[in-house]
Write a protein that holds these residues in place. Structure first.
Motif, PDB file in Angstrom:
ATOM      1  N   UNK A 116       0.810  -1.207   0.000  1.00  0.00           N
ATOM      2  CA  UNK A 116       0.000   0.000   0.000  1.00  0.00           C
ATOM      3  C   UNK A 116       0.849   1.266   0.000  1.00  0.00           C
ATOM      4  N   UNK A 117       1.945   1.226   0.766  1.00  0.00           N
ATOM      5  CA  UNK A 117       2.792   2.407   0.890  1.00  0.00           C
ATOM      6  C   UNK A 117       3.429   2.761  -0.458  1.00  0.00           C
ATOM      7  N   UNK A 118       3.972   1.731  -1.088  1.00  0.00           N
ATOM      8  CA  UNK A 118       4.627   1.936  -2.379  1.00  0.00           C
ATOM      9  C   UNK A 118       3.612   2.407  -3.433  1.00  0.00           C
ATOM     10  N   UNK A 119       2.429   1.778  -3.429  1.00  0.00           N
ATOM     11  CA  UNK A 119       1.385   2.150  -4.395  1.00  0.00           C
ATOM     12  C   UNK A 119       0.956   3.599  -4.183  1.00  0.00           C
ATOM     13  N   UNK A 120       0.875   4.015  -2.917  1.00  0.00           N
ATOM     14  CA  UNK A 120       0.505   5.395  -2.607  1.00  0.00           C
ATOM     15  C   UNK A 120       1.552   6.360  -3.148  1.00  0.00           C
TER      16      UNK A 120
END
Lengths: 282, 284
Positions: free
Chosen positions: B116-120
Protein backbone atom coordinates in the motif's frame (compact mmCIF):
# COMPACT_ATOMS: atom_id res chain seq x y z
CA UNK A 1 -34.04 37.68 -40.75
CA UNK A 2 -32.54 35.99 -37.72
CA UNK A 3 -33.32 32.32 -37.38
CA UNK A 4 -31.73 32.22 -33.94
CA UNK A 5 -31.91 35.05 -31.51
CA UNK A 6 -30.59 34.72 -27.95
CA UNK A 7 -30.92 37.60 -25.52
CA UNK A 8 -29.12 37.38 -22.19
CA UNK A 9 -29.58 33.62 -22.26
CA UNK A 10 -28.67 31.99 -18.93
CA UNK A 11 -28.43 28.33 -18.05
CA UNK A 12 -27.68 27.08 -14.56
CA UNK A 13 -27.05 23.49 -13.61
CA UNK A 14 -27.83 22.50 -10.04
CA UNK A 15 -25.63 19.98 -8.29
CA UNK A 16 -27.67 18.04 -5.77
CA UNK A 17 -26.63 15.82 -2.87
CA UNK A 18 -28.21 12.44 -2.09
CA UNK A 19 -31.27 13.99 -0.44
CA UNK A 20 -31.86 16.20 -3.46
CA UNK A 21 -30.80 19.41 -1.73
CA UNK A 22 -28.97 21.85 -3.93
CA UNK A 23 -25.23 21.67 -3.22
CA UNK A 24 -24.00 24.09 -5.79
CA UNK A 25 -24.93 26.01 -8.89
CA UNK A 26 -22.90 25.96 -12.04
CA UNK A 27 -23.53 28.72 -14.53
CA UNK A 28 -23.07 27.06 -17.93
CA UNK A 29 -24.38 29.97 -19.98
CA UNK A 30 -23.98 33.48 -18.66
CA UNK A 31 -26.04 36.12 -20.47
CA UNK A 32 -25.29 34.96 -23.98
CA UNK A 33 -26.36 37.23 -26.83
CA UNK A 34 -26.28 35.66 -30.25
CA UNK A 35 -27.95 36.28 -33.58
CA UNK A 36 -27.78 33.94 -36.53
CA UNK A 37 -29.04 35.08 -39.91
CA UNK A 38 -31.08 32.53 -41.85
CA UNK A 39 -28.93 30.85 -44.48
CA UNK A 40 -25.59 31.63 -42.88
CA UNK A 41 -22.79 29.30 -41.78
CA UNK A 42 -21.58 30.08 -38.32
CA UNK A 43 -19.05 28.38 -36.07
CA UNK A 44 -18.74 28.26 -32.31
CA UNK A 45 -15.33 27.67 -30.76
CA UNK A 46 -14.58 27.13 -27.10
CA UNK A 47 -12.59 24.83 -24.85
CA UNK A 48 -13.94 21.73 -23.09
CA UNK A 49 -16.50 22.97 -20.60
CA UNK A 50 -16.87 26.47 -22.08
CA UNK A 51 -20.64 26.10 -22.53
CA UNK A 52 -20.84 25.56 -26.27
CA UNK A 53 -22.64 22.21 -26.12
CA UNK A 54 -25.07 23.60 -23.57
CA UNK A 55 -25.85 26.38 -26.03
CA UNK A 56 -26.37 23.83 -28.81
CA UNK A 57 -28.85 21.92 -26.65
CA UNK A 58 -30.79 25.14 -26.11
CA UNK A 59 -31.14 25.76 -29.84
CA UNK A 60 -32.70 22.32 -30.14
CA UNK A 61 -34.91 22.86 -27.04
CA UNK A 62 -33.25 19.92 -25.27
CA UNK A 63 -32.59 22.47 -22.54
CA UNK A 64 -34.64 25.56 -21.75
CA UNK A 65 -33.45 28.93 -20.42
CA UNK A 66 -33.02 29.51 -16.68
CA UNK A 67 -33.20 33.19 -17.55
CA UNK A 68 -33.20 35.35 -20.67
CA UNK A 69 -34.81 34.34 -23.94
CA UNK A 70 -34.04 32.26 -26.99
CA UNK A 71 -36.07 32.36 -30.17
CA UNK A 72 -35.55 29.69 -32.82
CA UNK A 73 -37.25 30.41 -36.11
CA UNK A 74 -39.51 32.90 -34.33
CA UNK A 75 -40.54 30.44 -31.60
CA UNK A 76 -39.77 30.93 -27.90
CA UNK A 77 -37.94 27.87 -26.55
CA UNK A 78 -39.25 28.53 -23.01
CA UNK A 79 -42.72 27.64 -24.19
CA UNK A 80 -43.08 23.85 -23.83
CA UNK A 81 -45.71 23.86 -26.57
CA UNK A 82 -43.08 24.86 -29.12
CA UNK A 83 -40.77 21.94 -28.43
CA UNK A 84 -41.67 19.74 -31.39
CA UNK A 85 -41.87 22.63 -33.85
CA UNK A 86 -38.42 23.81 -32.74
CA UNK A 87 -36.90 20.37 -33.16
CA UNK A 88 -38.26 20.29 -36.70
CA UNK A 89 -36.76 23.70 -37.43
CA UNK A 90 -33.40 22.92 -35.87
CA UNK A 91 -31.93 19.44 -36.22
CA UNK A 92 -28.95 18.29 -34.25
CA UNK A 93 -26.00 16.02 -35.07
CA UNK A 94 -23.84 14.81 -32.19
CA UNK A 95 -20.21 13.83 -31.77
CA UNK A 96 -20.36 10.07 -31.73
CA UNK A 97 -21.82 8.56 -34.91
CA UNK A 98 -22.36 5.23 -33.19
CA UNK A 99 -24.76 6.75 -30.68
CA UNK A 100 -27.11 8.22 -33.26
CA UNK A 101 -27.70 5.45 -35.74
CA UNK A 102 -30.52 3.16 -34.74
CA UNK A 103 -31.67 1.16 -37.76
CA UNK A 104 -29.88 -1.78 -39.37
CA UNK A 105 -30.13 -0.38 -42.90
CA UNK A 106 -28.99 3.10 -43.93
CA UNK A 107 -32.24 4.13 -45.68
CA UNK A 108 -34.39 3.03 -42.76
CA UNK A 109 -32.28 5.05 -40.38
CA UNK A 110 -32.69 8.15 -42.50
CA UNK A 111 -36.43 7.54 -42.81
CA UNK A 112 -36.93 7.32 -39.05
CA UNK A 113 -37.20 11.07 -38.50
CA UNK A 114 -39.79 11.87 -41.17
CA UNK A 115 -41.76 8.74 -40.25
CA UNK A 116 -41.94 10.00 -36.68
CA UNK A 117 -43.27 13.28 -37.98
CA UNK A 118 -46.17 11.49 -39.65
CA UNK A 119 -45.05 12.15 -43.22
CA UNK A 120 -46.85 9.96 -45.83
CA UNK A 121 -44.84 6.91 -46.89
CA UNK A 122 -44.25 7.96 -50.51
CA UNK A 123 -42.88 11.25 -49.40
CA UNK A 124 -40.66 9.62 -46.76
CA UNK A 125 -38.91 7.63 -49.49
CA UNK A 126 -38.52 10.74 -51.63
CA UNK A 127 -37.00 12.58 -48.72
CA UNK A 128 -34.69 9.67 -47.87
CA UNK A 129 -33.38 9.59 -51.41
CA UNK A 130 -32.99 13.36 -51.61
CA UNK A 131 -31.19 13.68 -48.31
CA UNK A 132 -28.88 10.70 -48.87
CA UNK A 133 -27.98 12.16 -52.26
CA UNK A 134 -27.31 15.53 -50.69
CA UNK A 135 -24.62 14.00 -48.46
CA UNK A 136 -23.25 11.72 -51.17
CA UNK A 137 -24.36 8.50 -49.46
CA UNK A 138 -27.14 7.32 -51.79
CA UNK A 139 -25.10 4.44 -53.14
CA UNK A 140 -24.99 2.97 -49.64
CA UNK A 141 -28.74 3.23 -49.03
CA UNK A 142 -29.25 -0.51 -48.66
CA UNK A 143 -26.06 -1.09 -46.66
CA UNK A 144 -25.73 -1.80 -42.96
CA UNK A 145 -24.51 1.33 -41.13
CA UNK A 146 -22.04 -0.62 -38.99
CA UNK A 147 -19.83 -1.40 -41.98
CA UNK A 148 -19.40 2.29 -42.82
CA UNK A 149 -16.43 4.47 -41.88
CA UNK A 150 -16.83 7.13 -39.18
CA UNK A 151 -17.13 9.93 -41.75
CA UNK A 152 -19.74 7.99 -43.71
CA UNK A 153 -21.74 7.26 -40.55
CA UNK A 154 -21.69 10.93 -39.66
CA UNK A 155 -22.95 11.79 -43.16
CA UNK A 156 -25.79 9.30 -42.69
CA UNK A 157 -26.62 11.00 -39.37
CA UNK A 158 -26.69 14.36 -41.18
CA UNK A 159 -28.94 12.86 -43.88
CA UNK A 160 -31.26 11.67 -41.10
CA UNK A 161 -31.58 15.24 -39.88
CA UNK A 162 -31.92 16.62 -43.42
CA UNK A 163 -34.82 14.24 -44.10
CA UNK A 164 -36.83 16.21 -41.55
CA UNK A 165 -36.18 19.28 -43.72
CA UNK A 166 -35.02 21.58 -40.95
CA UNK A 167 -34.16 25.21 -41.61
CA UNK A 168 -31.13 24.91 -39.45
CA UNK A 169 -28.72 22.13 -38.45
CA UNK A 170 -26.48 22.18 -35.43
CA UNK A 171 -23.35 20.06 -35.63
CA UNK A 172 -21.94 19.52 -32.15
CA UNK A 173 -18.29 18.51 -32.65
CA UNK A 174 -19.27 16.23 -35.54
CA UNK A 175 -15.65 15.49 -36.44
CA UNK A 176 -14.10 14.95 -33.01
CA UNK A 177 -13.97 11.17 -33.41
CA UNK A 178 -13.08 11.05 -37.10
CA UNK A 179 -9.80 10.71 -39.00
CA UNK A 180 -8.61 13.56 -41.30
CA UNK A 181 -10.40 12.17 -44.36
CA UNK A 182 -13.65 11.73 -42.46
CA UNK A 183 -13.34 15.24 -41.06
CA UNK A 184 -12.99 16.75 -44.52
CA UNK A 185 -15.99 14.78 -45.85
CA UNK A 186 -18.26 16.01 -43.08
CA UNK A 187 -17.21 19.66 -43.30
CA UNK A 188 -17.55 19.61 -47.08
CA UNK A 189 -21.06 18.20 -46.83
CA UNK A 190 -22.03 20.85 -44.28
CA UNK A 191 -20.89 23.62 -46.62
CA UNK A 192 -22.69 22.06 -49.59
CA UNK A 193 -25.96 21.85 -47.67
CA UNK A 194 -25.53 25.47 -46.67
CA UNK A 195 -24.81 26.67 -50.21
CA UNK A 196 -27.11 24.47 -52.27
CA UNK A 197 -30.04 23.99 -49.93
CA UNK A 198 -29.78 27.24 -48.03
CA UNK A 199 -29.75 25.45 -44.66
CA UNK A 200 -28.41 27.49 -41.78
CA UNK A 201 -25.43 25.64 -40.27
CA UNK A 202 -24.10 26.02 -36.77
CA UNK A 203 -20.80 24.18 -36.42
CA UNK A 204 -19.33 23.58 -33.00
CA UNK A 205 -15.73 22.42 -33.16
CA UNK A 206 -12.23 22.30 -31.67
CA UNK A 207 -10.50 22.27 -35.03
CA UNK A 208 -9.45 25.74 -36.09
CA UNK A 209 -9.00 24.73 -39.74
CA UNK A 210 -12.70 23.83 -39.96
CA UNK A 211 -13.99 27.33 -39.22
CA UNK A 212 -11.90 29.20 -41.79
CA UNK A 213 -14.75 29.18 -44.34
CA UNK A 214 -17.53 30.22 -41.94
CA UNK A 215 -19.43 33.48 -42.34
CA UNK A 216 -19.13 34.32 -38.67
CA UNK A 217 -17.38 32.85 -35.62
CA UNK A 218 -18.24 33.00 -31.93
CA UNK A 219 -15.72 32.07 -29.24
CA UNK A 220 -17.07 31.00 -25.87
CA UNK A 221 -15.36 30.82 -22.49
CA UNK A 222 -16.88 30.32 -19.03
CA UNK A 223 -20.39 30.43 -20.46
CA UNK A 224 -19.95 33.78 -22.17
CA UNK A 225 -19.35 34.85 -25.74
CA UNK A 226 -15.86 36.34 -25.44
CA UNK A 227 -15.00 36.97 -29.09
CA UNK A 228 -17.03 37.28 -32.26
CA UNK A 229 -16.31 38.26 -35.83
CA UNK A 230 -15.53 36.83 -39.24
CA UNK A 231 -12.76 34.21 -39.36
CA UNK A 232 -10.12 36.69 -40.50
CA UNK A 233 -10.92 39.00 -37.63
CA UNK A 234 -10.94 36.15 -35.08
CA UNK A 235 -7.70 34.60 -36.30
CA UNK A 236 -5.88 37.90 -36.35
CA UNK A 237 -6.21 37.93 -32.54
CA UNK A 238 -3.74 35.11 -31.90
CA UNK A 239 -2.79 35.90 -28.30
CA UNK A 240 -6.39 36.54 -27.29
CA UNK A 241 -7.48 33.21 -28.76
CA UNK A 242 -4.71 31.43 -26.91
CA UNK A 243 -5.87 32.97 -23.64
CA UNK A 244 -9.18 31.16 -24.21
CA UNK A 245 -7.37 27.81 -24.72
CA UNK A 246 -7.87 28.05 -28.47
CA UNK A 247 -5.36 28.06 -31.26
CA UNK A 248 -5.05 29.32 -34.84
CA UNK A 249 -4.50 27.36 -38.06
CA UNK A 250 -0.83 26.45 -38.58
CA UNK A 251 -0.37 28.88 -41.49
CA UNK A 252 -1.91 31.72 -39.45
CA UNK A 253 0.50 30.92 -36.62
CA UNK A 254 3.48 30.93 -39.00
CA UNK A 255 2.41 34.32 -40.40
CA UNK A 256 2.02 35.66 -36.87
CA UNK A 257 5.50 34.42 -35.88
CA UNK A 258 7.03 35.95 -39.02
CA UNK A 259 5.39 39.25 -38.20
CA UNK A 260 6.78 39.13 -34.68
CA UNK A 261 10.24 38.58 -36.20
CA UNK A 262 9.89 41.86 -38.05
CA UNK A 263 8.43 40.97 -41.44
CA UNK A 264 5.72 43.23 -42.82
CA UNK A 265 2.76 40.83 -42.80
CA UNK A 266 -0.89 41.69 -42.11
CA UNK A 267 -2.84 39.95 -39.35
CA UNK A 268 -5.29 37.14 -40.02
CA UNK A 269 -3.60 35.25 -42.86
CA UNK A 270 -5.71 32.13 -43.39
CA UNK A 271 -4.31 30.24 -46.38
CA UNK A 272 -0.95 29.30 -47.91
CA UNK A 273 -1.84 31.28 -51.02
CA UNK A 274 -2.38 34.45 -48.99
CA UNK A 275 0.86 34.01 -47.12
CA UNK A 276 2.85 33.46 -50.31
CA UNK A 277 1.37 36.58 -51.83
CA UNK A 278 2.22 38.80 -48.88
CA UNK A 279 5.68 37.30 -48.51
CA UNK A 280 6.34 39.12 -51.75
CA UNK A 281 9.43 37.20 -52.64
CA UNK A 282 9.68 39.06 -55.92
CA UNK B 1 16.65 -4.25 -24.64
CA UNK B 2 13.93 -3.71 -27.21
CA UNK B 3 10.72 -4.89 -28.74
CA UNK B 4 11.15 -6.91 -31.89
CA UNK B 5 8.31 -7.91 -34.16
CA UNK B 6 9.36 -10.72 -36.43
CA UNK B 7 7.13 -11.14 -39.46
CA UNK B 8 3.83 -10.70 -37.61
CA UNK B 9 0.53 -11.44 -39.34
CA UNK B 10 -2.91 -11.24 -37.83
CA UNK B 11 -6.06 -12.54 -39.44
CA UNK B 12 -9.53 -12.64 -38.03
CA UNK B 13 -12.65 -14.57 -39.01
CA UNK B 14 -10.26 -17.10 -40.55
CA UNK B 15 -11.85 -19.88 -42.54
CA UNK B 16 -14.95 -17.82 -43.30
CA UNK B 17 -15.88 -15.67 -46.27
CA UNK B 18 -15.21 -12.61 -44.10
CA UNK B 19 -11.55 -13.37 -43.42
CA UNK B 20 -9.62 -10.14 -42.97
CA UNK B 21 -5.86 -9.73 -42.82
CA UNK B 22 -5.35 -6.91 -40.32
CA UNK B 23 -1.57 -7.26 -40.20
CA UNK B 24 0.46 -8.71 -43.01
CA UNK B 25 4.08 -9.66 -42.42
CA UNK B 26 5.05 -6.77 -40.16
CA UNK B 27 8.66 -6.67 -38.95
CA UNK B 28 9.84 -3.86 -36.70
CA UNK B 29 12.45 -3.16 -34.08
CA UNK B 30 11.55 -0.69 -31.38
CA UNK B 31 14.63 0.32 -29.45
CA UNK B 32 14.62 1.56 -25.87
CA UNK B 33 13.99 5.24 -25.41
CA UNK B 34 12.56 6.00 -28.85
CA UNK B 35 9.63 8.38 -29.28
CA UNK B 36 7.63 6.88 -32.13
CA UNK B 37 4.56 8.11 -33.96
CA UNK B 38 2.28 5.67 -35.78
CA UNK B 39 0.11 7.15 -38.50
CA UNK B 40 -2.25 5.68 -41.06
CA UNK B 41 -5.88 6.12 -41.99
CA UNK B 42 -8.69 4.28 -40.21
CA UNK B 43 -8.49 0.57 -40.91
CA UNK B 44 -4.81 0.58 -41.84
CA UNK B 45 -3.85 -1.72 -38.96
CA UNK B 46 -2.54 0.80 -36.40
CA UNK B 47 -4.72 -0.31 -33.52
CA UNK B 48 -4.24 -3.99 -34.30
CA UNK B 49 -0.49 -3.41 -34.31
CA UNK B 50 -0.32 -1.74 -30.91
CA UNK B 51 -2.55 -4.35 -29.33
CA UNK B 52 0.08 -6.92 -30.25
CA UNK B 53 2.80 -5.04 -28.41
CA UNK B 54 1.47 -5.90 -24.97
CA UNK B 55 0.01 -9.25 -25.90
CA UNK B 56 -3.66 -8.25 -26.02
CA UNK B 57 -3.85 -9.85 -29.44
CA UNK B 58 -1.85 -12.90 -30.41
CA UNK B 59 -0.37 -12.95 -33.87
CA UNK B 60 -1.63 -15.69 -36.18
CA UNK B 61 1.90 -15.90 -37.59
CA UNK B 62 5.28 -14.62 -36.49
CA UNK B 63 6.74 -13.84 -33.09
CA UNK B 64 7.35 -10.90 -30.79
CA UNK B 65 10.44 -10.63 -28.62
CA UNK B 66 10.49 -8.34 -25.61
CA UNK B 67 14.00 -7.92 -24.20
CA UNK B 68 15.09 -11.01 -26.04
CA UNK B 69 12.30 -13.26 -24.81
CA UNK B 70 9.60 -14.74 -27.01
CA UNK B 71 6.33 -13.46 -25.55
CA UNK B 72 4.41 -16.36 -27.09
CA UNK B 73 6.56 -18.83 -25.17
CA UNK B 74 4.46 -21.13 -22.98
CA UNK B 75 6.25 -20.02 -19.80
CA UNK B 76 6.27 -16.31 -20.59
CA UNK B 77 4.47 -14.14 -18.05
CA UNK B 78 2.11 -12.00 -20.14
CA UNK B 79 0.77 -10.29 -17.05
CA UNK B 80 4.26 -9.02 -16.32
CA UNK B 81 4.62 -7.84 -19.93
CA UNK B 82 1.43 -5.79 -19.60
CA UNK B 83 2.78 -3.92 -16.59
CA UNK B 84 5.96 -3.12 -18.51
CA UNK B 85 4.24 -2.18 -21.74
CA UNK B 86 1.50 0.21 -20.62
CA UNK B 87 -1.37 1.12 -22.87
CA UNK B 88 -3.50 4.24 -22.77
CA UNK B 89 -6.52 3.48 -24.92
CA UNK B 90 -8.60 5.99 -26.85
CA UNK B 91 -10.88 7.91 -24.51
CA UNK B 92 -9.13 6.42 -21.46
CA UNK B 93 -11.46 8.32 -19.13
CA UNK B 94 -14.14 5.74 -19.97
CA UNK B 95 -12.10 3.31 -17.89
CA UNK B 96 -12.08 5.33 -14.69
CA UNK B 97 -14.06 3.43 -12.09
CA UNK B 98 -12.90 4.06 -8.51
CA UNK B 99 -14.59 6.35 -6.00
CA UNK B 100 -11.74 8.85 -5.91
CA UNK B 101 -9.09 9.93 -8.38
CA UNK B 102 -6.34 8.83 -6.00
CA UNK B 103 -7.77 5.32 -5.56
CA UNK B 104 -8.17 5.01 -9.30
CA UNK B 105 -4.52 5.84 -9.96
CA UNK B 106 -3.42 3.52 -7.13
CA UNK B 107 -5.27 0.58 -8.61
CA UNK B 108 -2.58 -0.25 -11.21
CA UNK B 109 0.43 -0.43 -8.87
CA UNK B 110 -1.64 -2.33 -6.28
CA UNK B 111 -2.53 -4.83 -8.96
CA UNK B 112 1.17 -5.19 -9.74
CA UNK B 113 1.54 -6.54 -6.20
CA UNK B 114 3.13 -3.47 -4.62
CA UNK B 115 2.30 -2.83 -0.98
CA UNK B 116 0.00 0.00 0.00
CA UNK B 117 2.79 2.41 0.89
CA UNK B 118 4.63 1.94 -2.38
CA UNK B 119 1.39 2.15 -4.39
CA UNK B 120 0.50 5.39 -2.61
CA UNK B 121 3.89 6.86 -3.46
CA UNK B 122 3.50 5.81 -7.07
CA UNK B 123 0.06 7.42 -7.26
CA UNK B 124 1.38 10.72 -5.87
CA UNK B 125 4.26 10.68 -8.29
CA UNK B 126 2.08 9.90 -11.31
CA UNK B 127 -0.56 12.50 -10.50
CA UNK B 128 2.12 15.11 -9.96
CA UNK B 129 3.83 14.27 -13.25
CA UNK B 130 0.62 14.86 -15.22
CA UNK B 131 0.08 18.17 -13.44
CA UNK B 132 -3.10 17.08 -11.72
CA UNK B 133 -4.26 19.66 -9.11
CA UNK B 134 -3.88 18.29 -5.58
CA UNK B 135 -7.25 19.69 -4.45
CA UNK B 136 -9.01 17.15 -6.63
CA UNK B 137 -7.18 13.99 -5.49
CA UNK B 138 -10.13 12.92 -3.32
CA UNK B 139 -12.82 13.88 -5.80
CA UNK B 140 -14.84 11.38 -7.73
CA UNK B 141 -13.20 10.99 -11.15
CA UNK B 142 -16.63 11.32 -12.72
CA UNK B 143 -17.01 14.93 -11.61
CA UNK B 144 -13.93 16.19 -13.42
CA UNK B 145 -13.75 18.09 -16.70
CA UNK B 146 -12.81 16.22 -19.88
CA UNK B 147 -9.16 17.29 -19.78
CA UNK B 148 -8.76 16.45 -16.08
CA UNK B 149 -10.33 13.01 -16.55
CA UNK B 150 -7.87 12.35 -19.35
CA UNK B 151 -4.96 13.31 -17.08
CA UNK B 152 -6.21 11.10 -14.26
CA UNK B 153 -6.55 8.17 -16.64
CA UNK B 154 -3.05 8.66 -18.05
CA UNK B 155 -1.68 8.93 -14.49
CA UNK B 156 -3.25 5.54 -13.77
CA UNK B 157 -1.05 3.96 -16.43
CA UNK B 158 2.06 5.99 -15.52
CA UNK B 159 1.78 4.82 -11.91
CA UNK B 160 2.76 1.36 -13.12
CA UNK B 161 6.03 2.86 -14.45
CA UNK B 162 5.87 1.15 -17.80
CA UNK B 163 9.14 0.93 -19.73
CA UNK B 164 7.13 1.27 -22.92
CA UNK B 165 4.11 3.56 -23.00
CA UNK B 166 1.63 3.25 -25.86
CA UNK B 167 -0.97 5.98 -26.33
CA UNK B 168 -3.80 5.58 -28.82
CA UNK B 169 -4.85 9.09 -29.89
CA UNK B 170 -4.46 10.59 -26.43
CA UNK B 171 -5.67 14.03 -27.53
CA UNK B 172 -8.90 13.03 -29.32
CA UNK B 173 -11.74 15.32 -28.30
CA UNK B 174 -9.58 17.76 -26.32
CA UNK B 175 -9.43 21.49 -26.98
CA UNK B 176 -6.22 22.94 -28.50
CA UNK B 177 -4.71 23.92 -25.15
CA UNK B 178 -5.59 20.51 -23.74
CA UNK B 179 -3.88 18.86 -26.72
CA UNK B 180 -0.70 20.86 -26.19
CA UNK B 181 -0.72 20.13 -22.46
CA UNK B 182 -1.12 16.37 -22.81
CA UNK B 183 1.49 16.09 -25.57
CA UNK B 184 3.80 18.41 -23.63
CA UNK B 185 3.62 16.28 -20.52
CA UNK B 186 4.24 13.08 -22.49
CA UNK B 187 7.24 14.70 -24.14
CA UNK B 188 8.62 16.03 -20.82
CA UNK B 189 8.24 12.63 -19.24
CA UNK B 190 10.05 11.06 -22.16
CA UNK B 191 12.95 13.47 -21.74
CA UNK B 192 13.12 12.94 -17.98
CA UNK B 193 12.68 9.20 -17.75
CA UNK B 194 13.87 8.12 -21.18
CA UNK B 195 11.14 5.53 -21.57
CA UNK B 196 9.90 4.37 -24.96
CA UNK B 197 6.80 6.19 -26.18
CA UNK B 198 4.56 5.02 -29.00
CA UNK B 199 1.99 7.57 -30.04
CA UNK B 200 -0.85 6.76 -32.43
CA UNK B 201 -2.09 9.97 -33.98
CA UNK B 202 -4.14 11.43 -36.81
CA UNK B 203 -2.43 14.78 -36.56
CA UNK B 204 0.58 15.18 -38.85
CA UNK B 205 1.39 18.46 -37.10
CA UNK B 206 1.54 16.81 -33.67
CA UNK B 207 3.64 13.96 -34.94
CA UNK B 208 6.04 16.38 -36.66
CA UNK B 209 6.40 18.39 -33.46
CA UNK B 210 7.14 15.60 -31.03
CA UNK B 211 8.39 12.27 -32.35
CA UNK B 212 11.78 11.18 -33.69
CA UNK B 213 10.54 8.24 -35.75
CA UNK B 214 7.36 7.74 -37.75
CA UNK B 215 5.88 4.41 -38.75
CA UNK B 216 3.28 4.72 -41.49
CA UNK B 217 0.78 1.87 -41.70
CA UNK B 218 -1.22 1.13 -44.82
CA UNK B 219 -3.27 -1.86 -45.83
CA UNK B 220 -2.02 -4.01 -42.91
CA UNK B 221 1.64 -3.38 -43.78
CA UNK B 222 4.40 -1.00 -42.73
CA UNK B 223 4.37 1.47 -45.61
CA UNK B 224 7.14 3.82 -44.42
CA UNK B 225 9.46 3.96 -41.45
CA UNK B 226 11.80 6.89 -40.86
CA UNK B 227 12.39 10.29 -39.30
CA UNK B 228 9.66 12.93 -39.70
CA UNK B 229 11.79 14.65 -42.34
CA UNK B 230 12.24 11.46 -44.34
CA UNK B 231 8.57 10.51 -44.13
CA UNK B 232 7.14 13.95 -44.86
CA UNK B 233 9.40 14.41 -47.88
CA UNK B 234 7.36 11.71 -49.66
CA UNK B 235 4.24 13.80 -50.15
CA UNK B 236 2.91 11.97 -53.20
CA UNK B 237 3.23 8.57 -51.53
CA UNK B 238 1.47 9.82 -48.40
CA UNK B 239 -1.35 11.42 -50.35
CA UNK B 240 -1.83 8.24 -52.28
CA UNK B 241 -2.78 6.43 -49.07
CA UNK B 242 -5.05 9.24 -47.86
CA UNK B 243 -2.56 11.00 -45.58
CA UNK B 244 -1.05 14.44 -45.79
CA UNK B 245 2.00 16.41 -44.63
CA UNK B 246 1.92 19.36 -42.21
CA UNK B 247 0.56 22.61 -43.70
CA UNK B 248 3.93 24.34 -43.37
CA UNK B 249 5.60 21.57 -45.37
CA UNK B 250 3.12 22.18 -48.20
CA UNK B 251 3.96 25.87 -48.01
CA UNK B 252 7.68 25.22 -48.33
CA UNK B 253 7.10 23.02 -51.36
CA UNK B 254 4.97 25.66 -53.04
CA UNK B 255 7.67 28.27 -52.40
CA UNK B 256 10.19 25.94 -53.98
CA UNK B 257 7.91 25.44 -57.01
CA UNK B 258 7.88 29.19 -57.46
CA UNK B 259 11.63 29.05 -57.72
CA UNK B 260 12.67 29.92 -54.17
CA UNK B 261 15.61 28.21 -52.66
CA UNK B 262 14.08 26.83 -49.45
CA UNK B 263 14.64 23.61 -47.59
CA UNK B 264 11.40 21.71 -48.20
CA UNK B 265 12.02 19.41 -45.27
CA UNK B 266 10.71 21.94 -42.73
CA UNK B 267 7.94 20.20 -40.81
CA UNK B 268 7.29 22.59 -37.90
CA UNK B 269 6.29 26.25 -37.64
CA UNK B 270 9.66 27.03 -36.09
CA UNK B 271 11.62 25.45 -38.96
CA UNK B 272 9.44 27.10 -41.61
CA UNK B 273 9.87 30.47 -39.91
CA UNK B 274 13.65 30.14 -39.94
CA UNK B 275 13.69 29.14 -43.60
CA UNK B 276 11.56 32.13 -44.64
CA UNK B 277 13.59 34.55 -42.52
CA UNK B 278 16.72 33.23 -44.21
CA UNK B 279 15.17 33.92 -47.62
CA UNK B 280 14.40 37.44 -46.51
CA UNK B 281 18.00 37.87 -45.46
CA UNK B 282 17.10 38.09 -41.79
CA UNK B 283 18.61 36.12 -38.99
CA UNK B 284 16.23 33.94 -37.04
Amino acid sequence: MNIIEAKKLVHEFFRRDEEGNIEGIQVALNEVDLQVKAGSFISILGHNGSGKSTLAKHINALLTPTDGTLYVDGKDTSDAGNELAIRQSAGMVFQNPDNQIIASIVEEDVGFGPENMGIPTDEIWERVERSLKSVGMWKYHTHSPNKLSGGQKQRVAIAGVMAMEPKCIILDEPTAMLDPDGRKEVIKVAHELNKKKGVTVILITHYMEEVVDSDYVYVMDKGKVVMEGDPRNIFSRVEELKSHRMDVPQITLLAHELKKSGLDIPDGILTREELMNVLNLG
Amino acid sequence: MSLILDNISYKYSTGTAYEVTALDGVSLEIKDGQFIGIIGHTGSGKSTLIQHLNGLLKATEGTIYYNGQDIYDKDYDLKDLRTQVGMVFQYPEHQLFETTVFEDVKFGPKNQGLDDKEATLRAYEALRSVGFPEDYYDQSPFELSGGQKRRAAIAGVLAMKPAVLILDEPTAGLDPKGRDEILGLISDMHKKMGNTIILVSHSMEDVANYVDRIIVMNDAKVYMDGTPKEVFSRVKDLEEIGLAVPEVTYLMMELKERGWNVDVSATTVEEAKNEILKLKGMNA
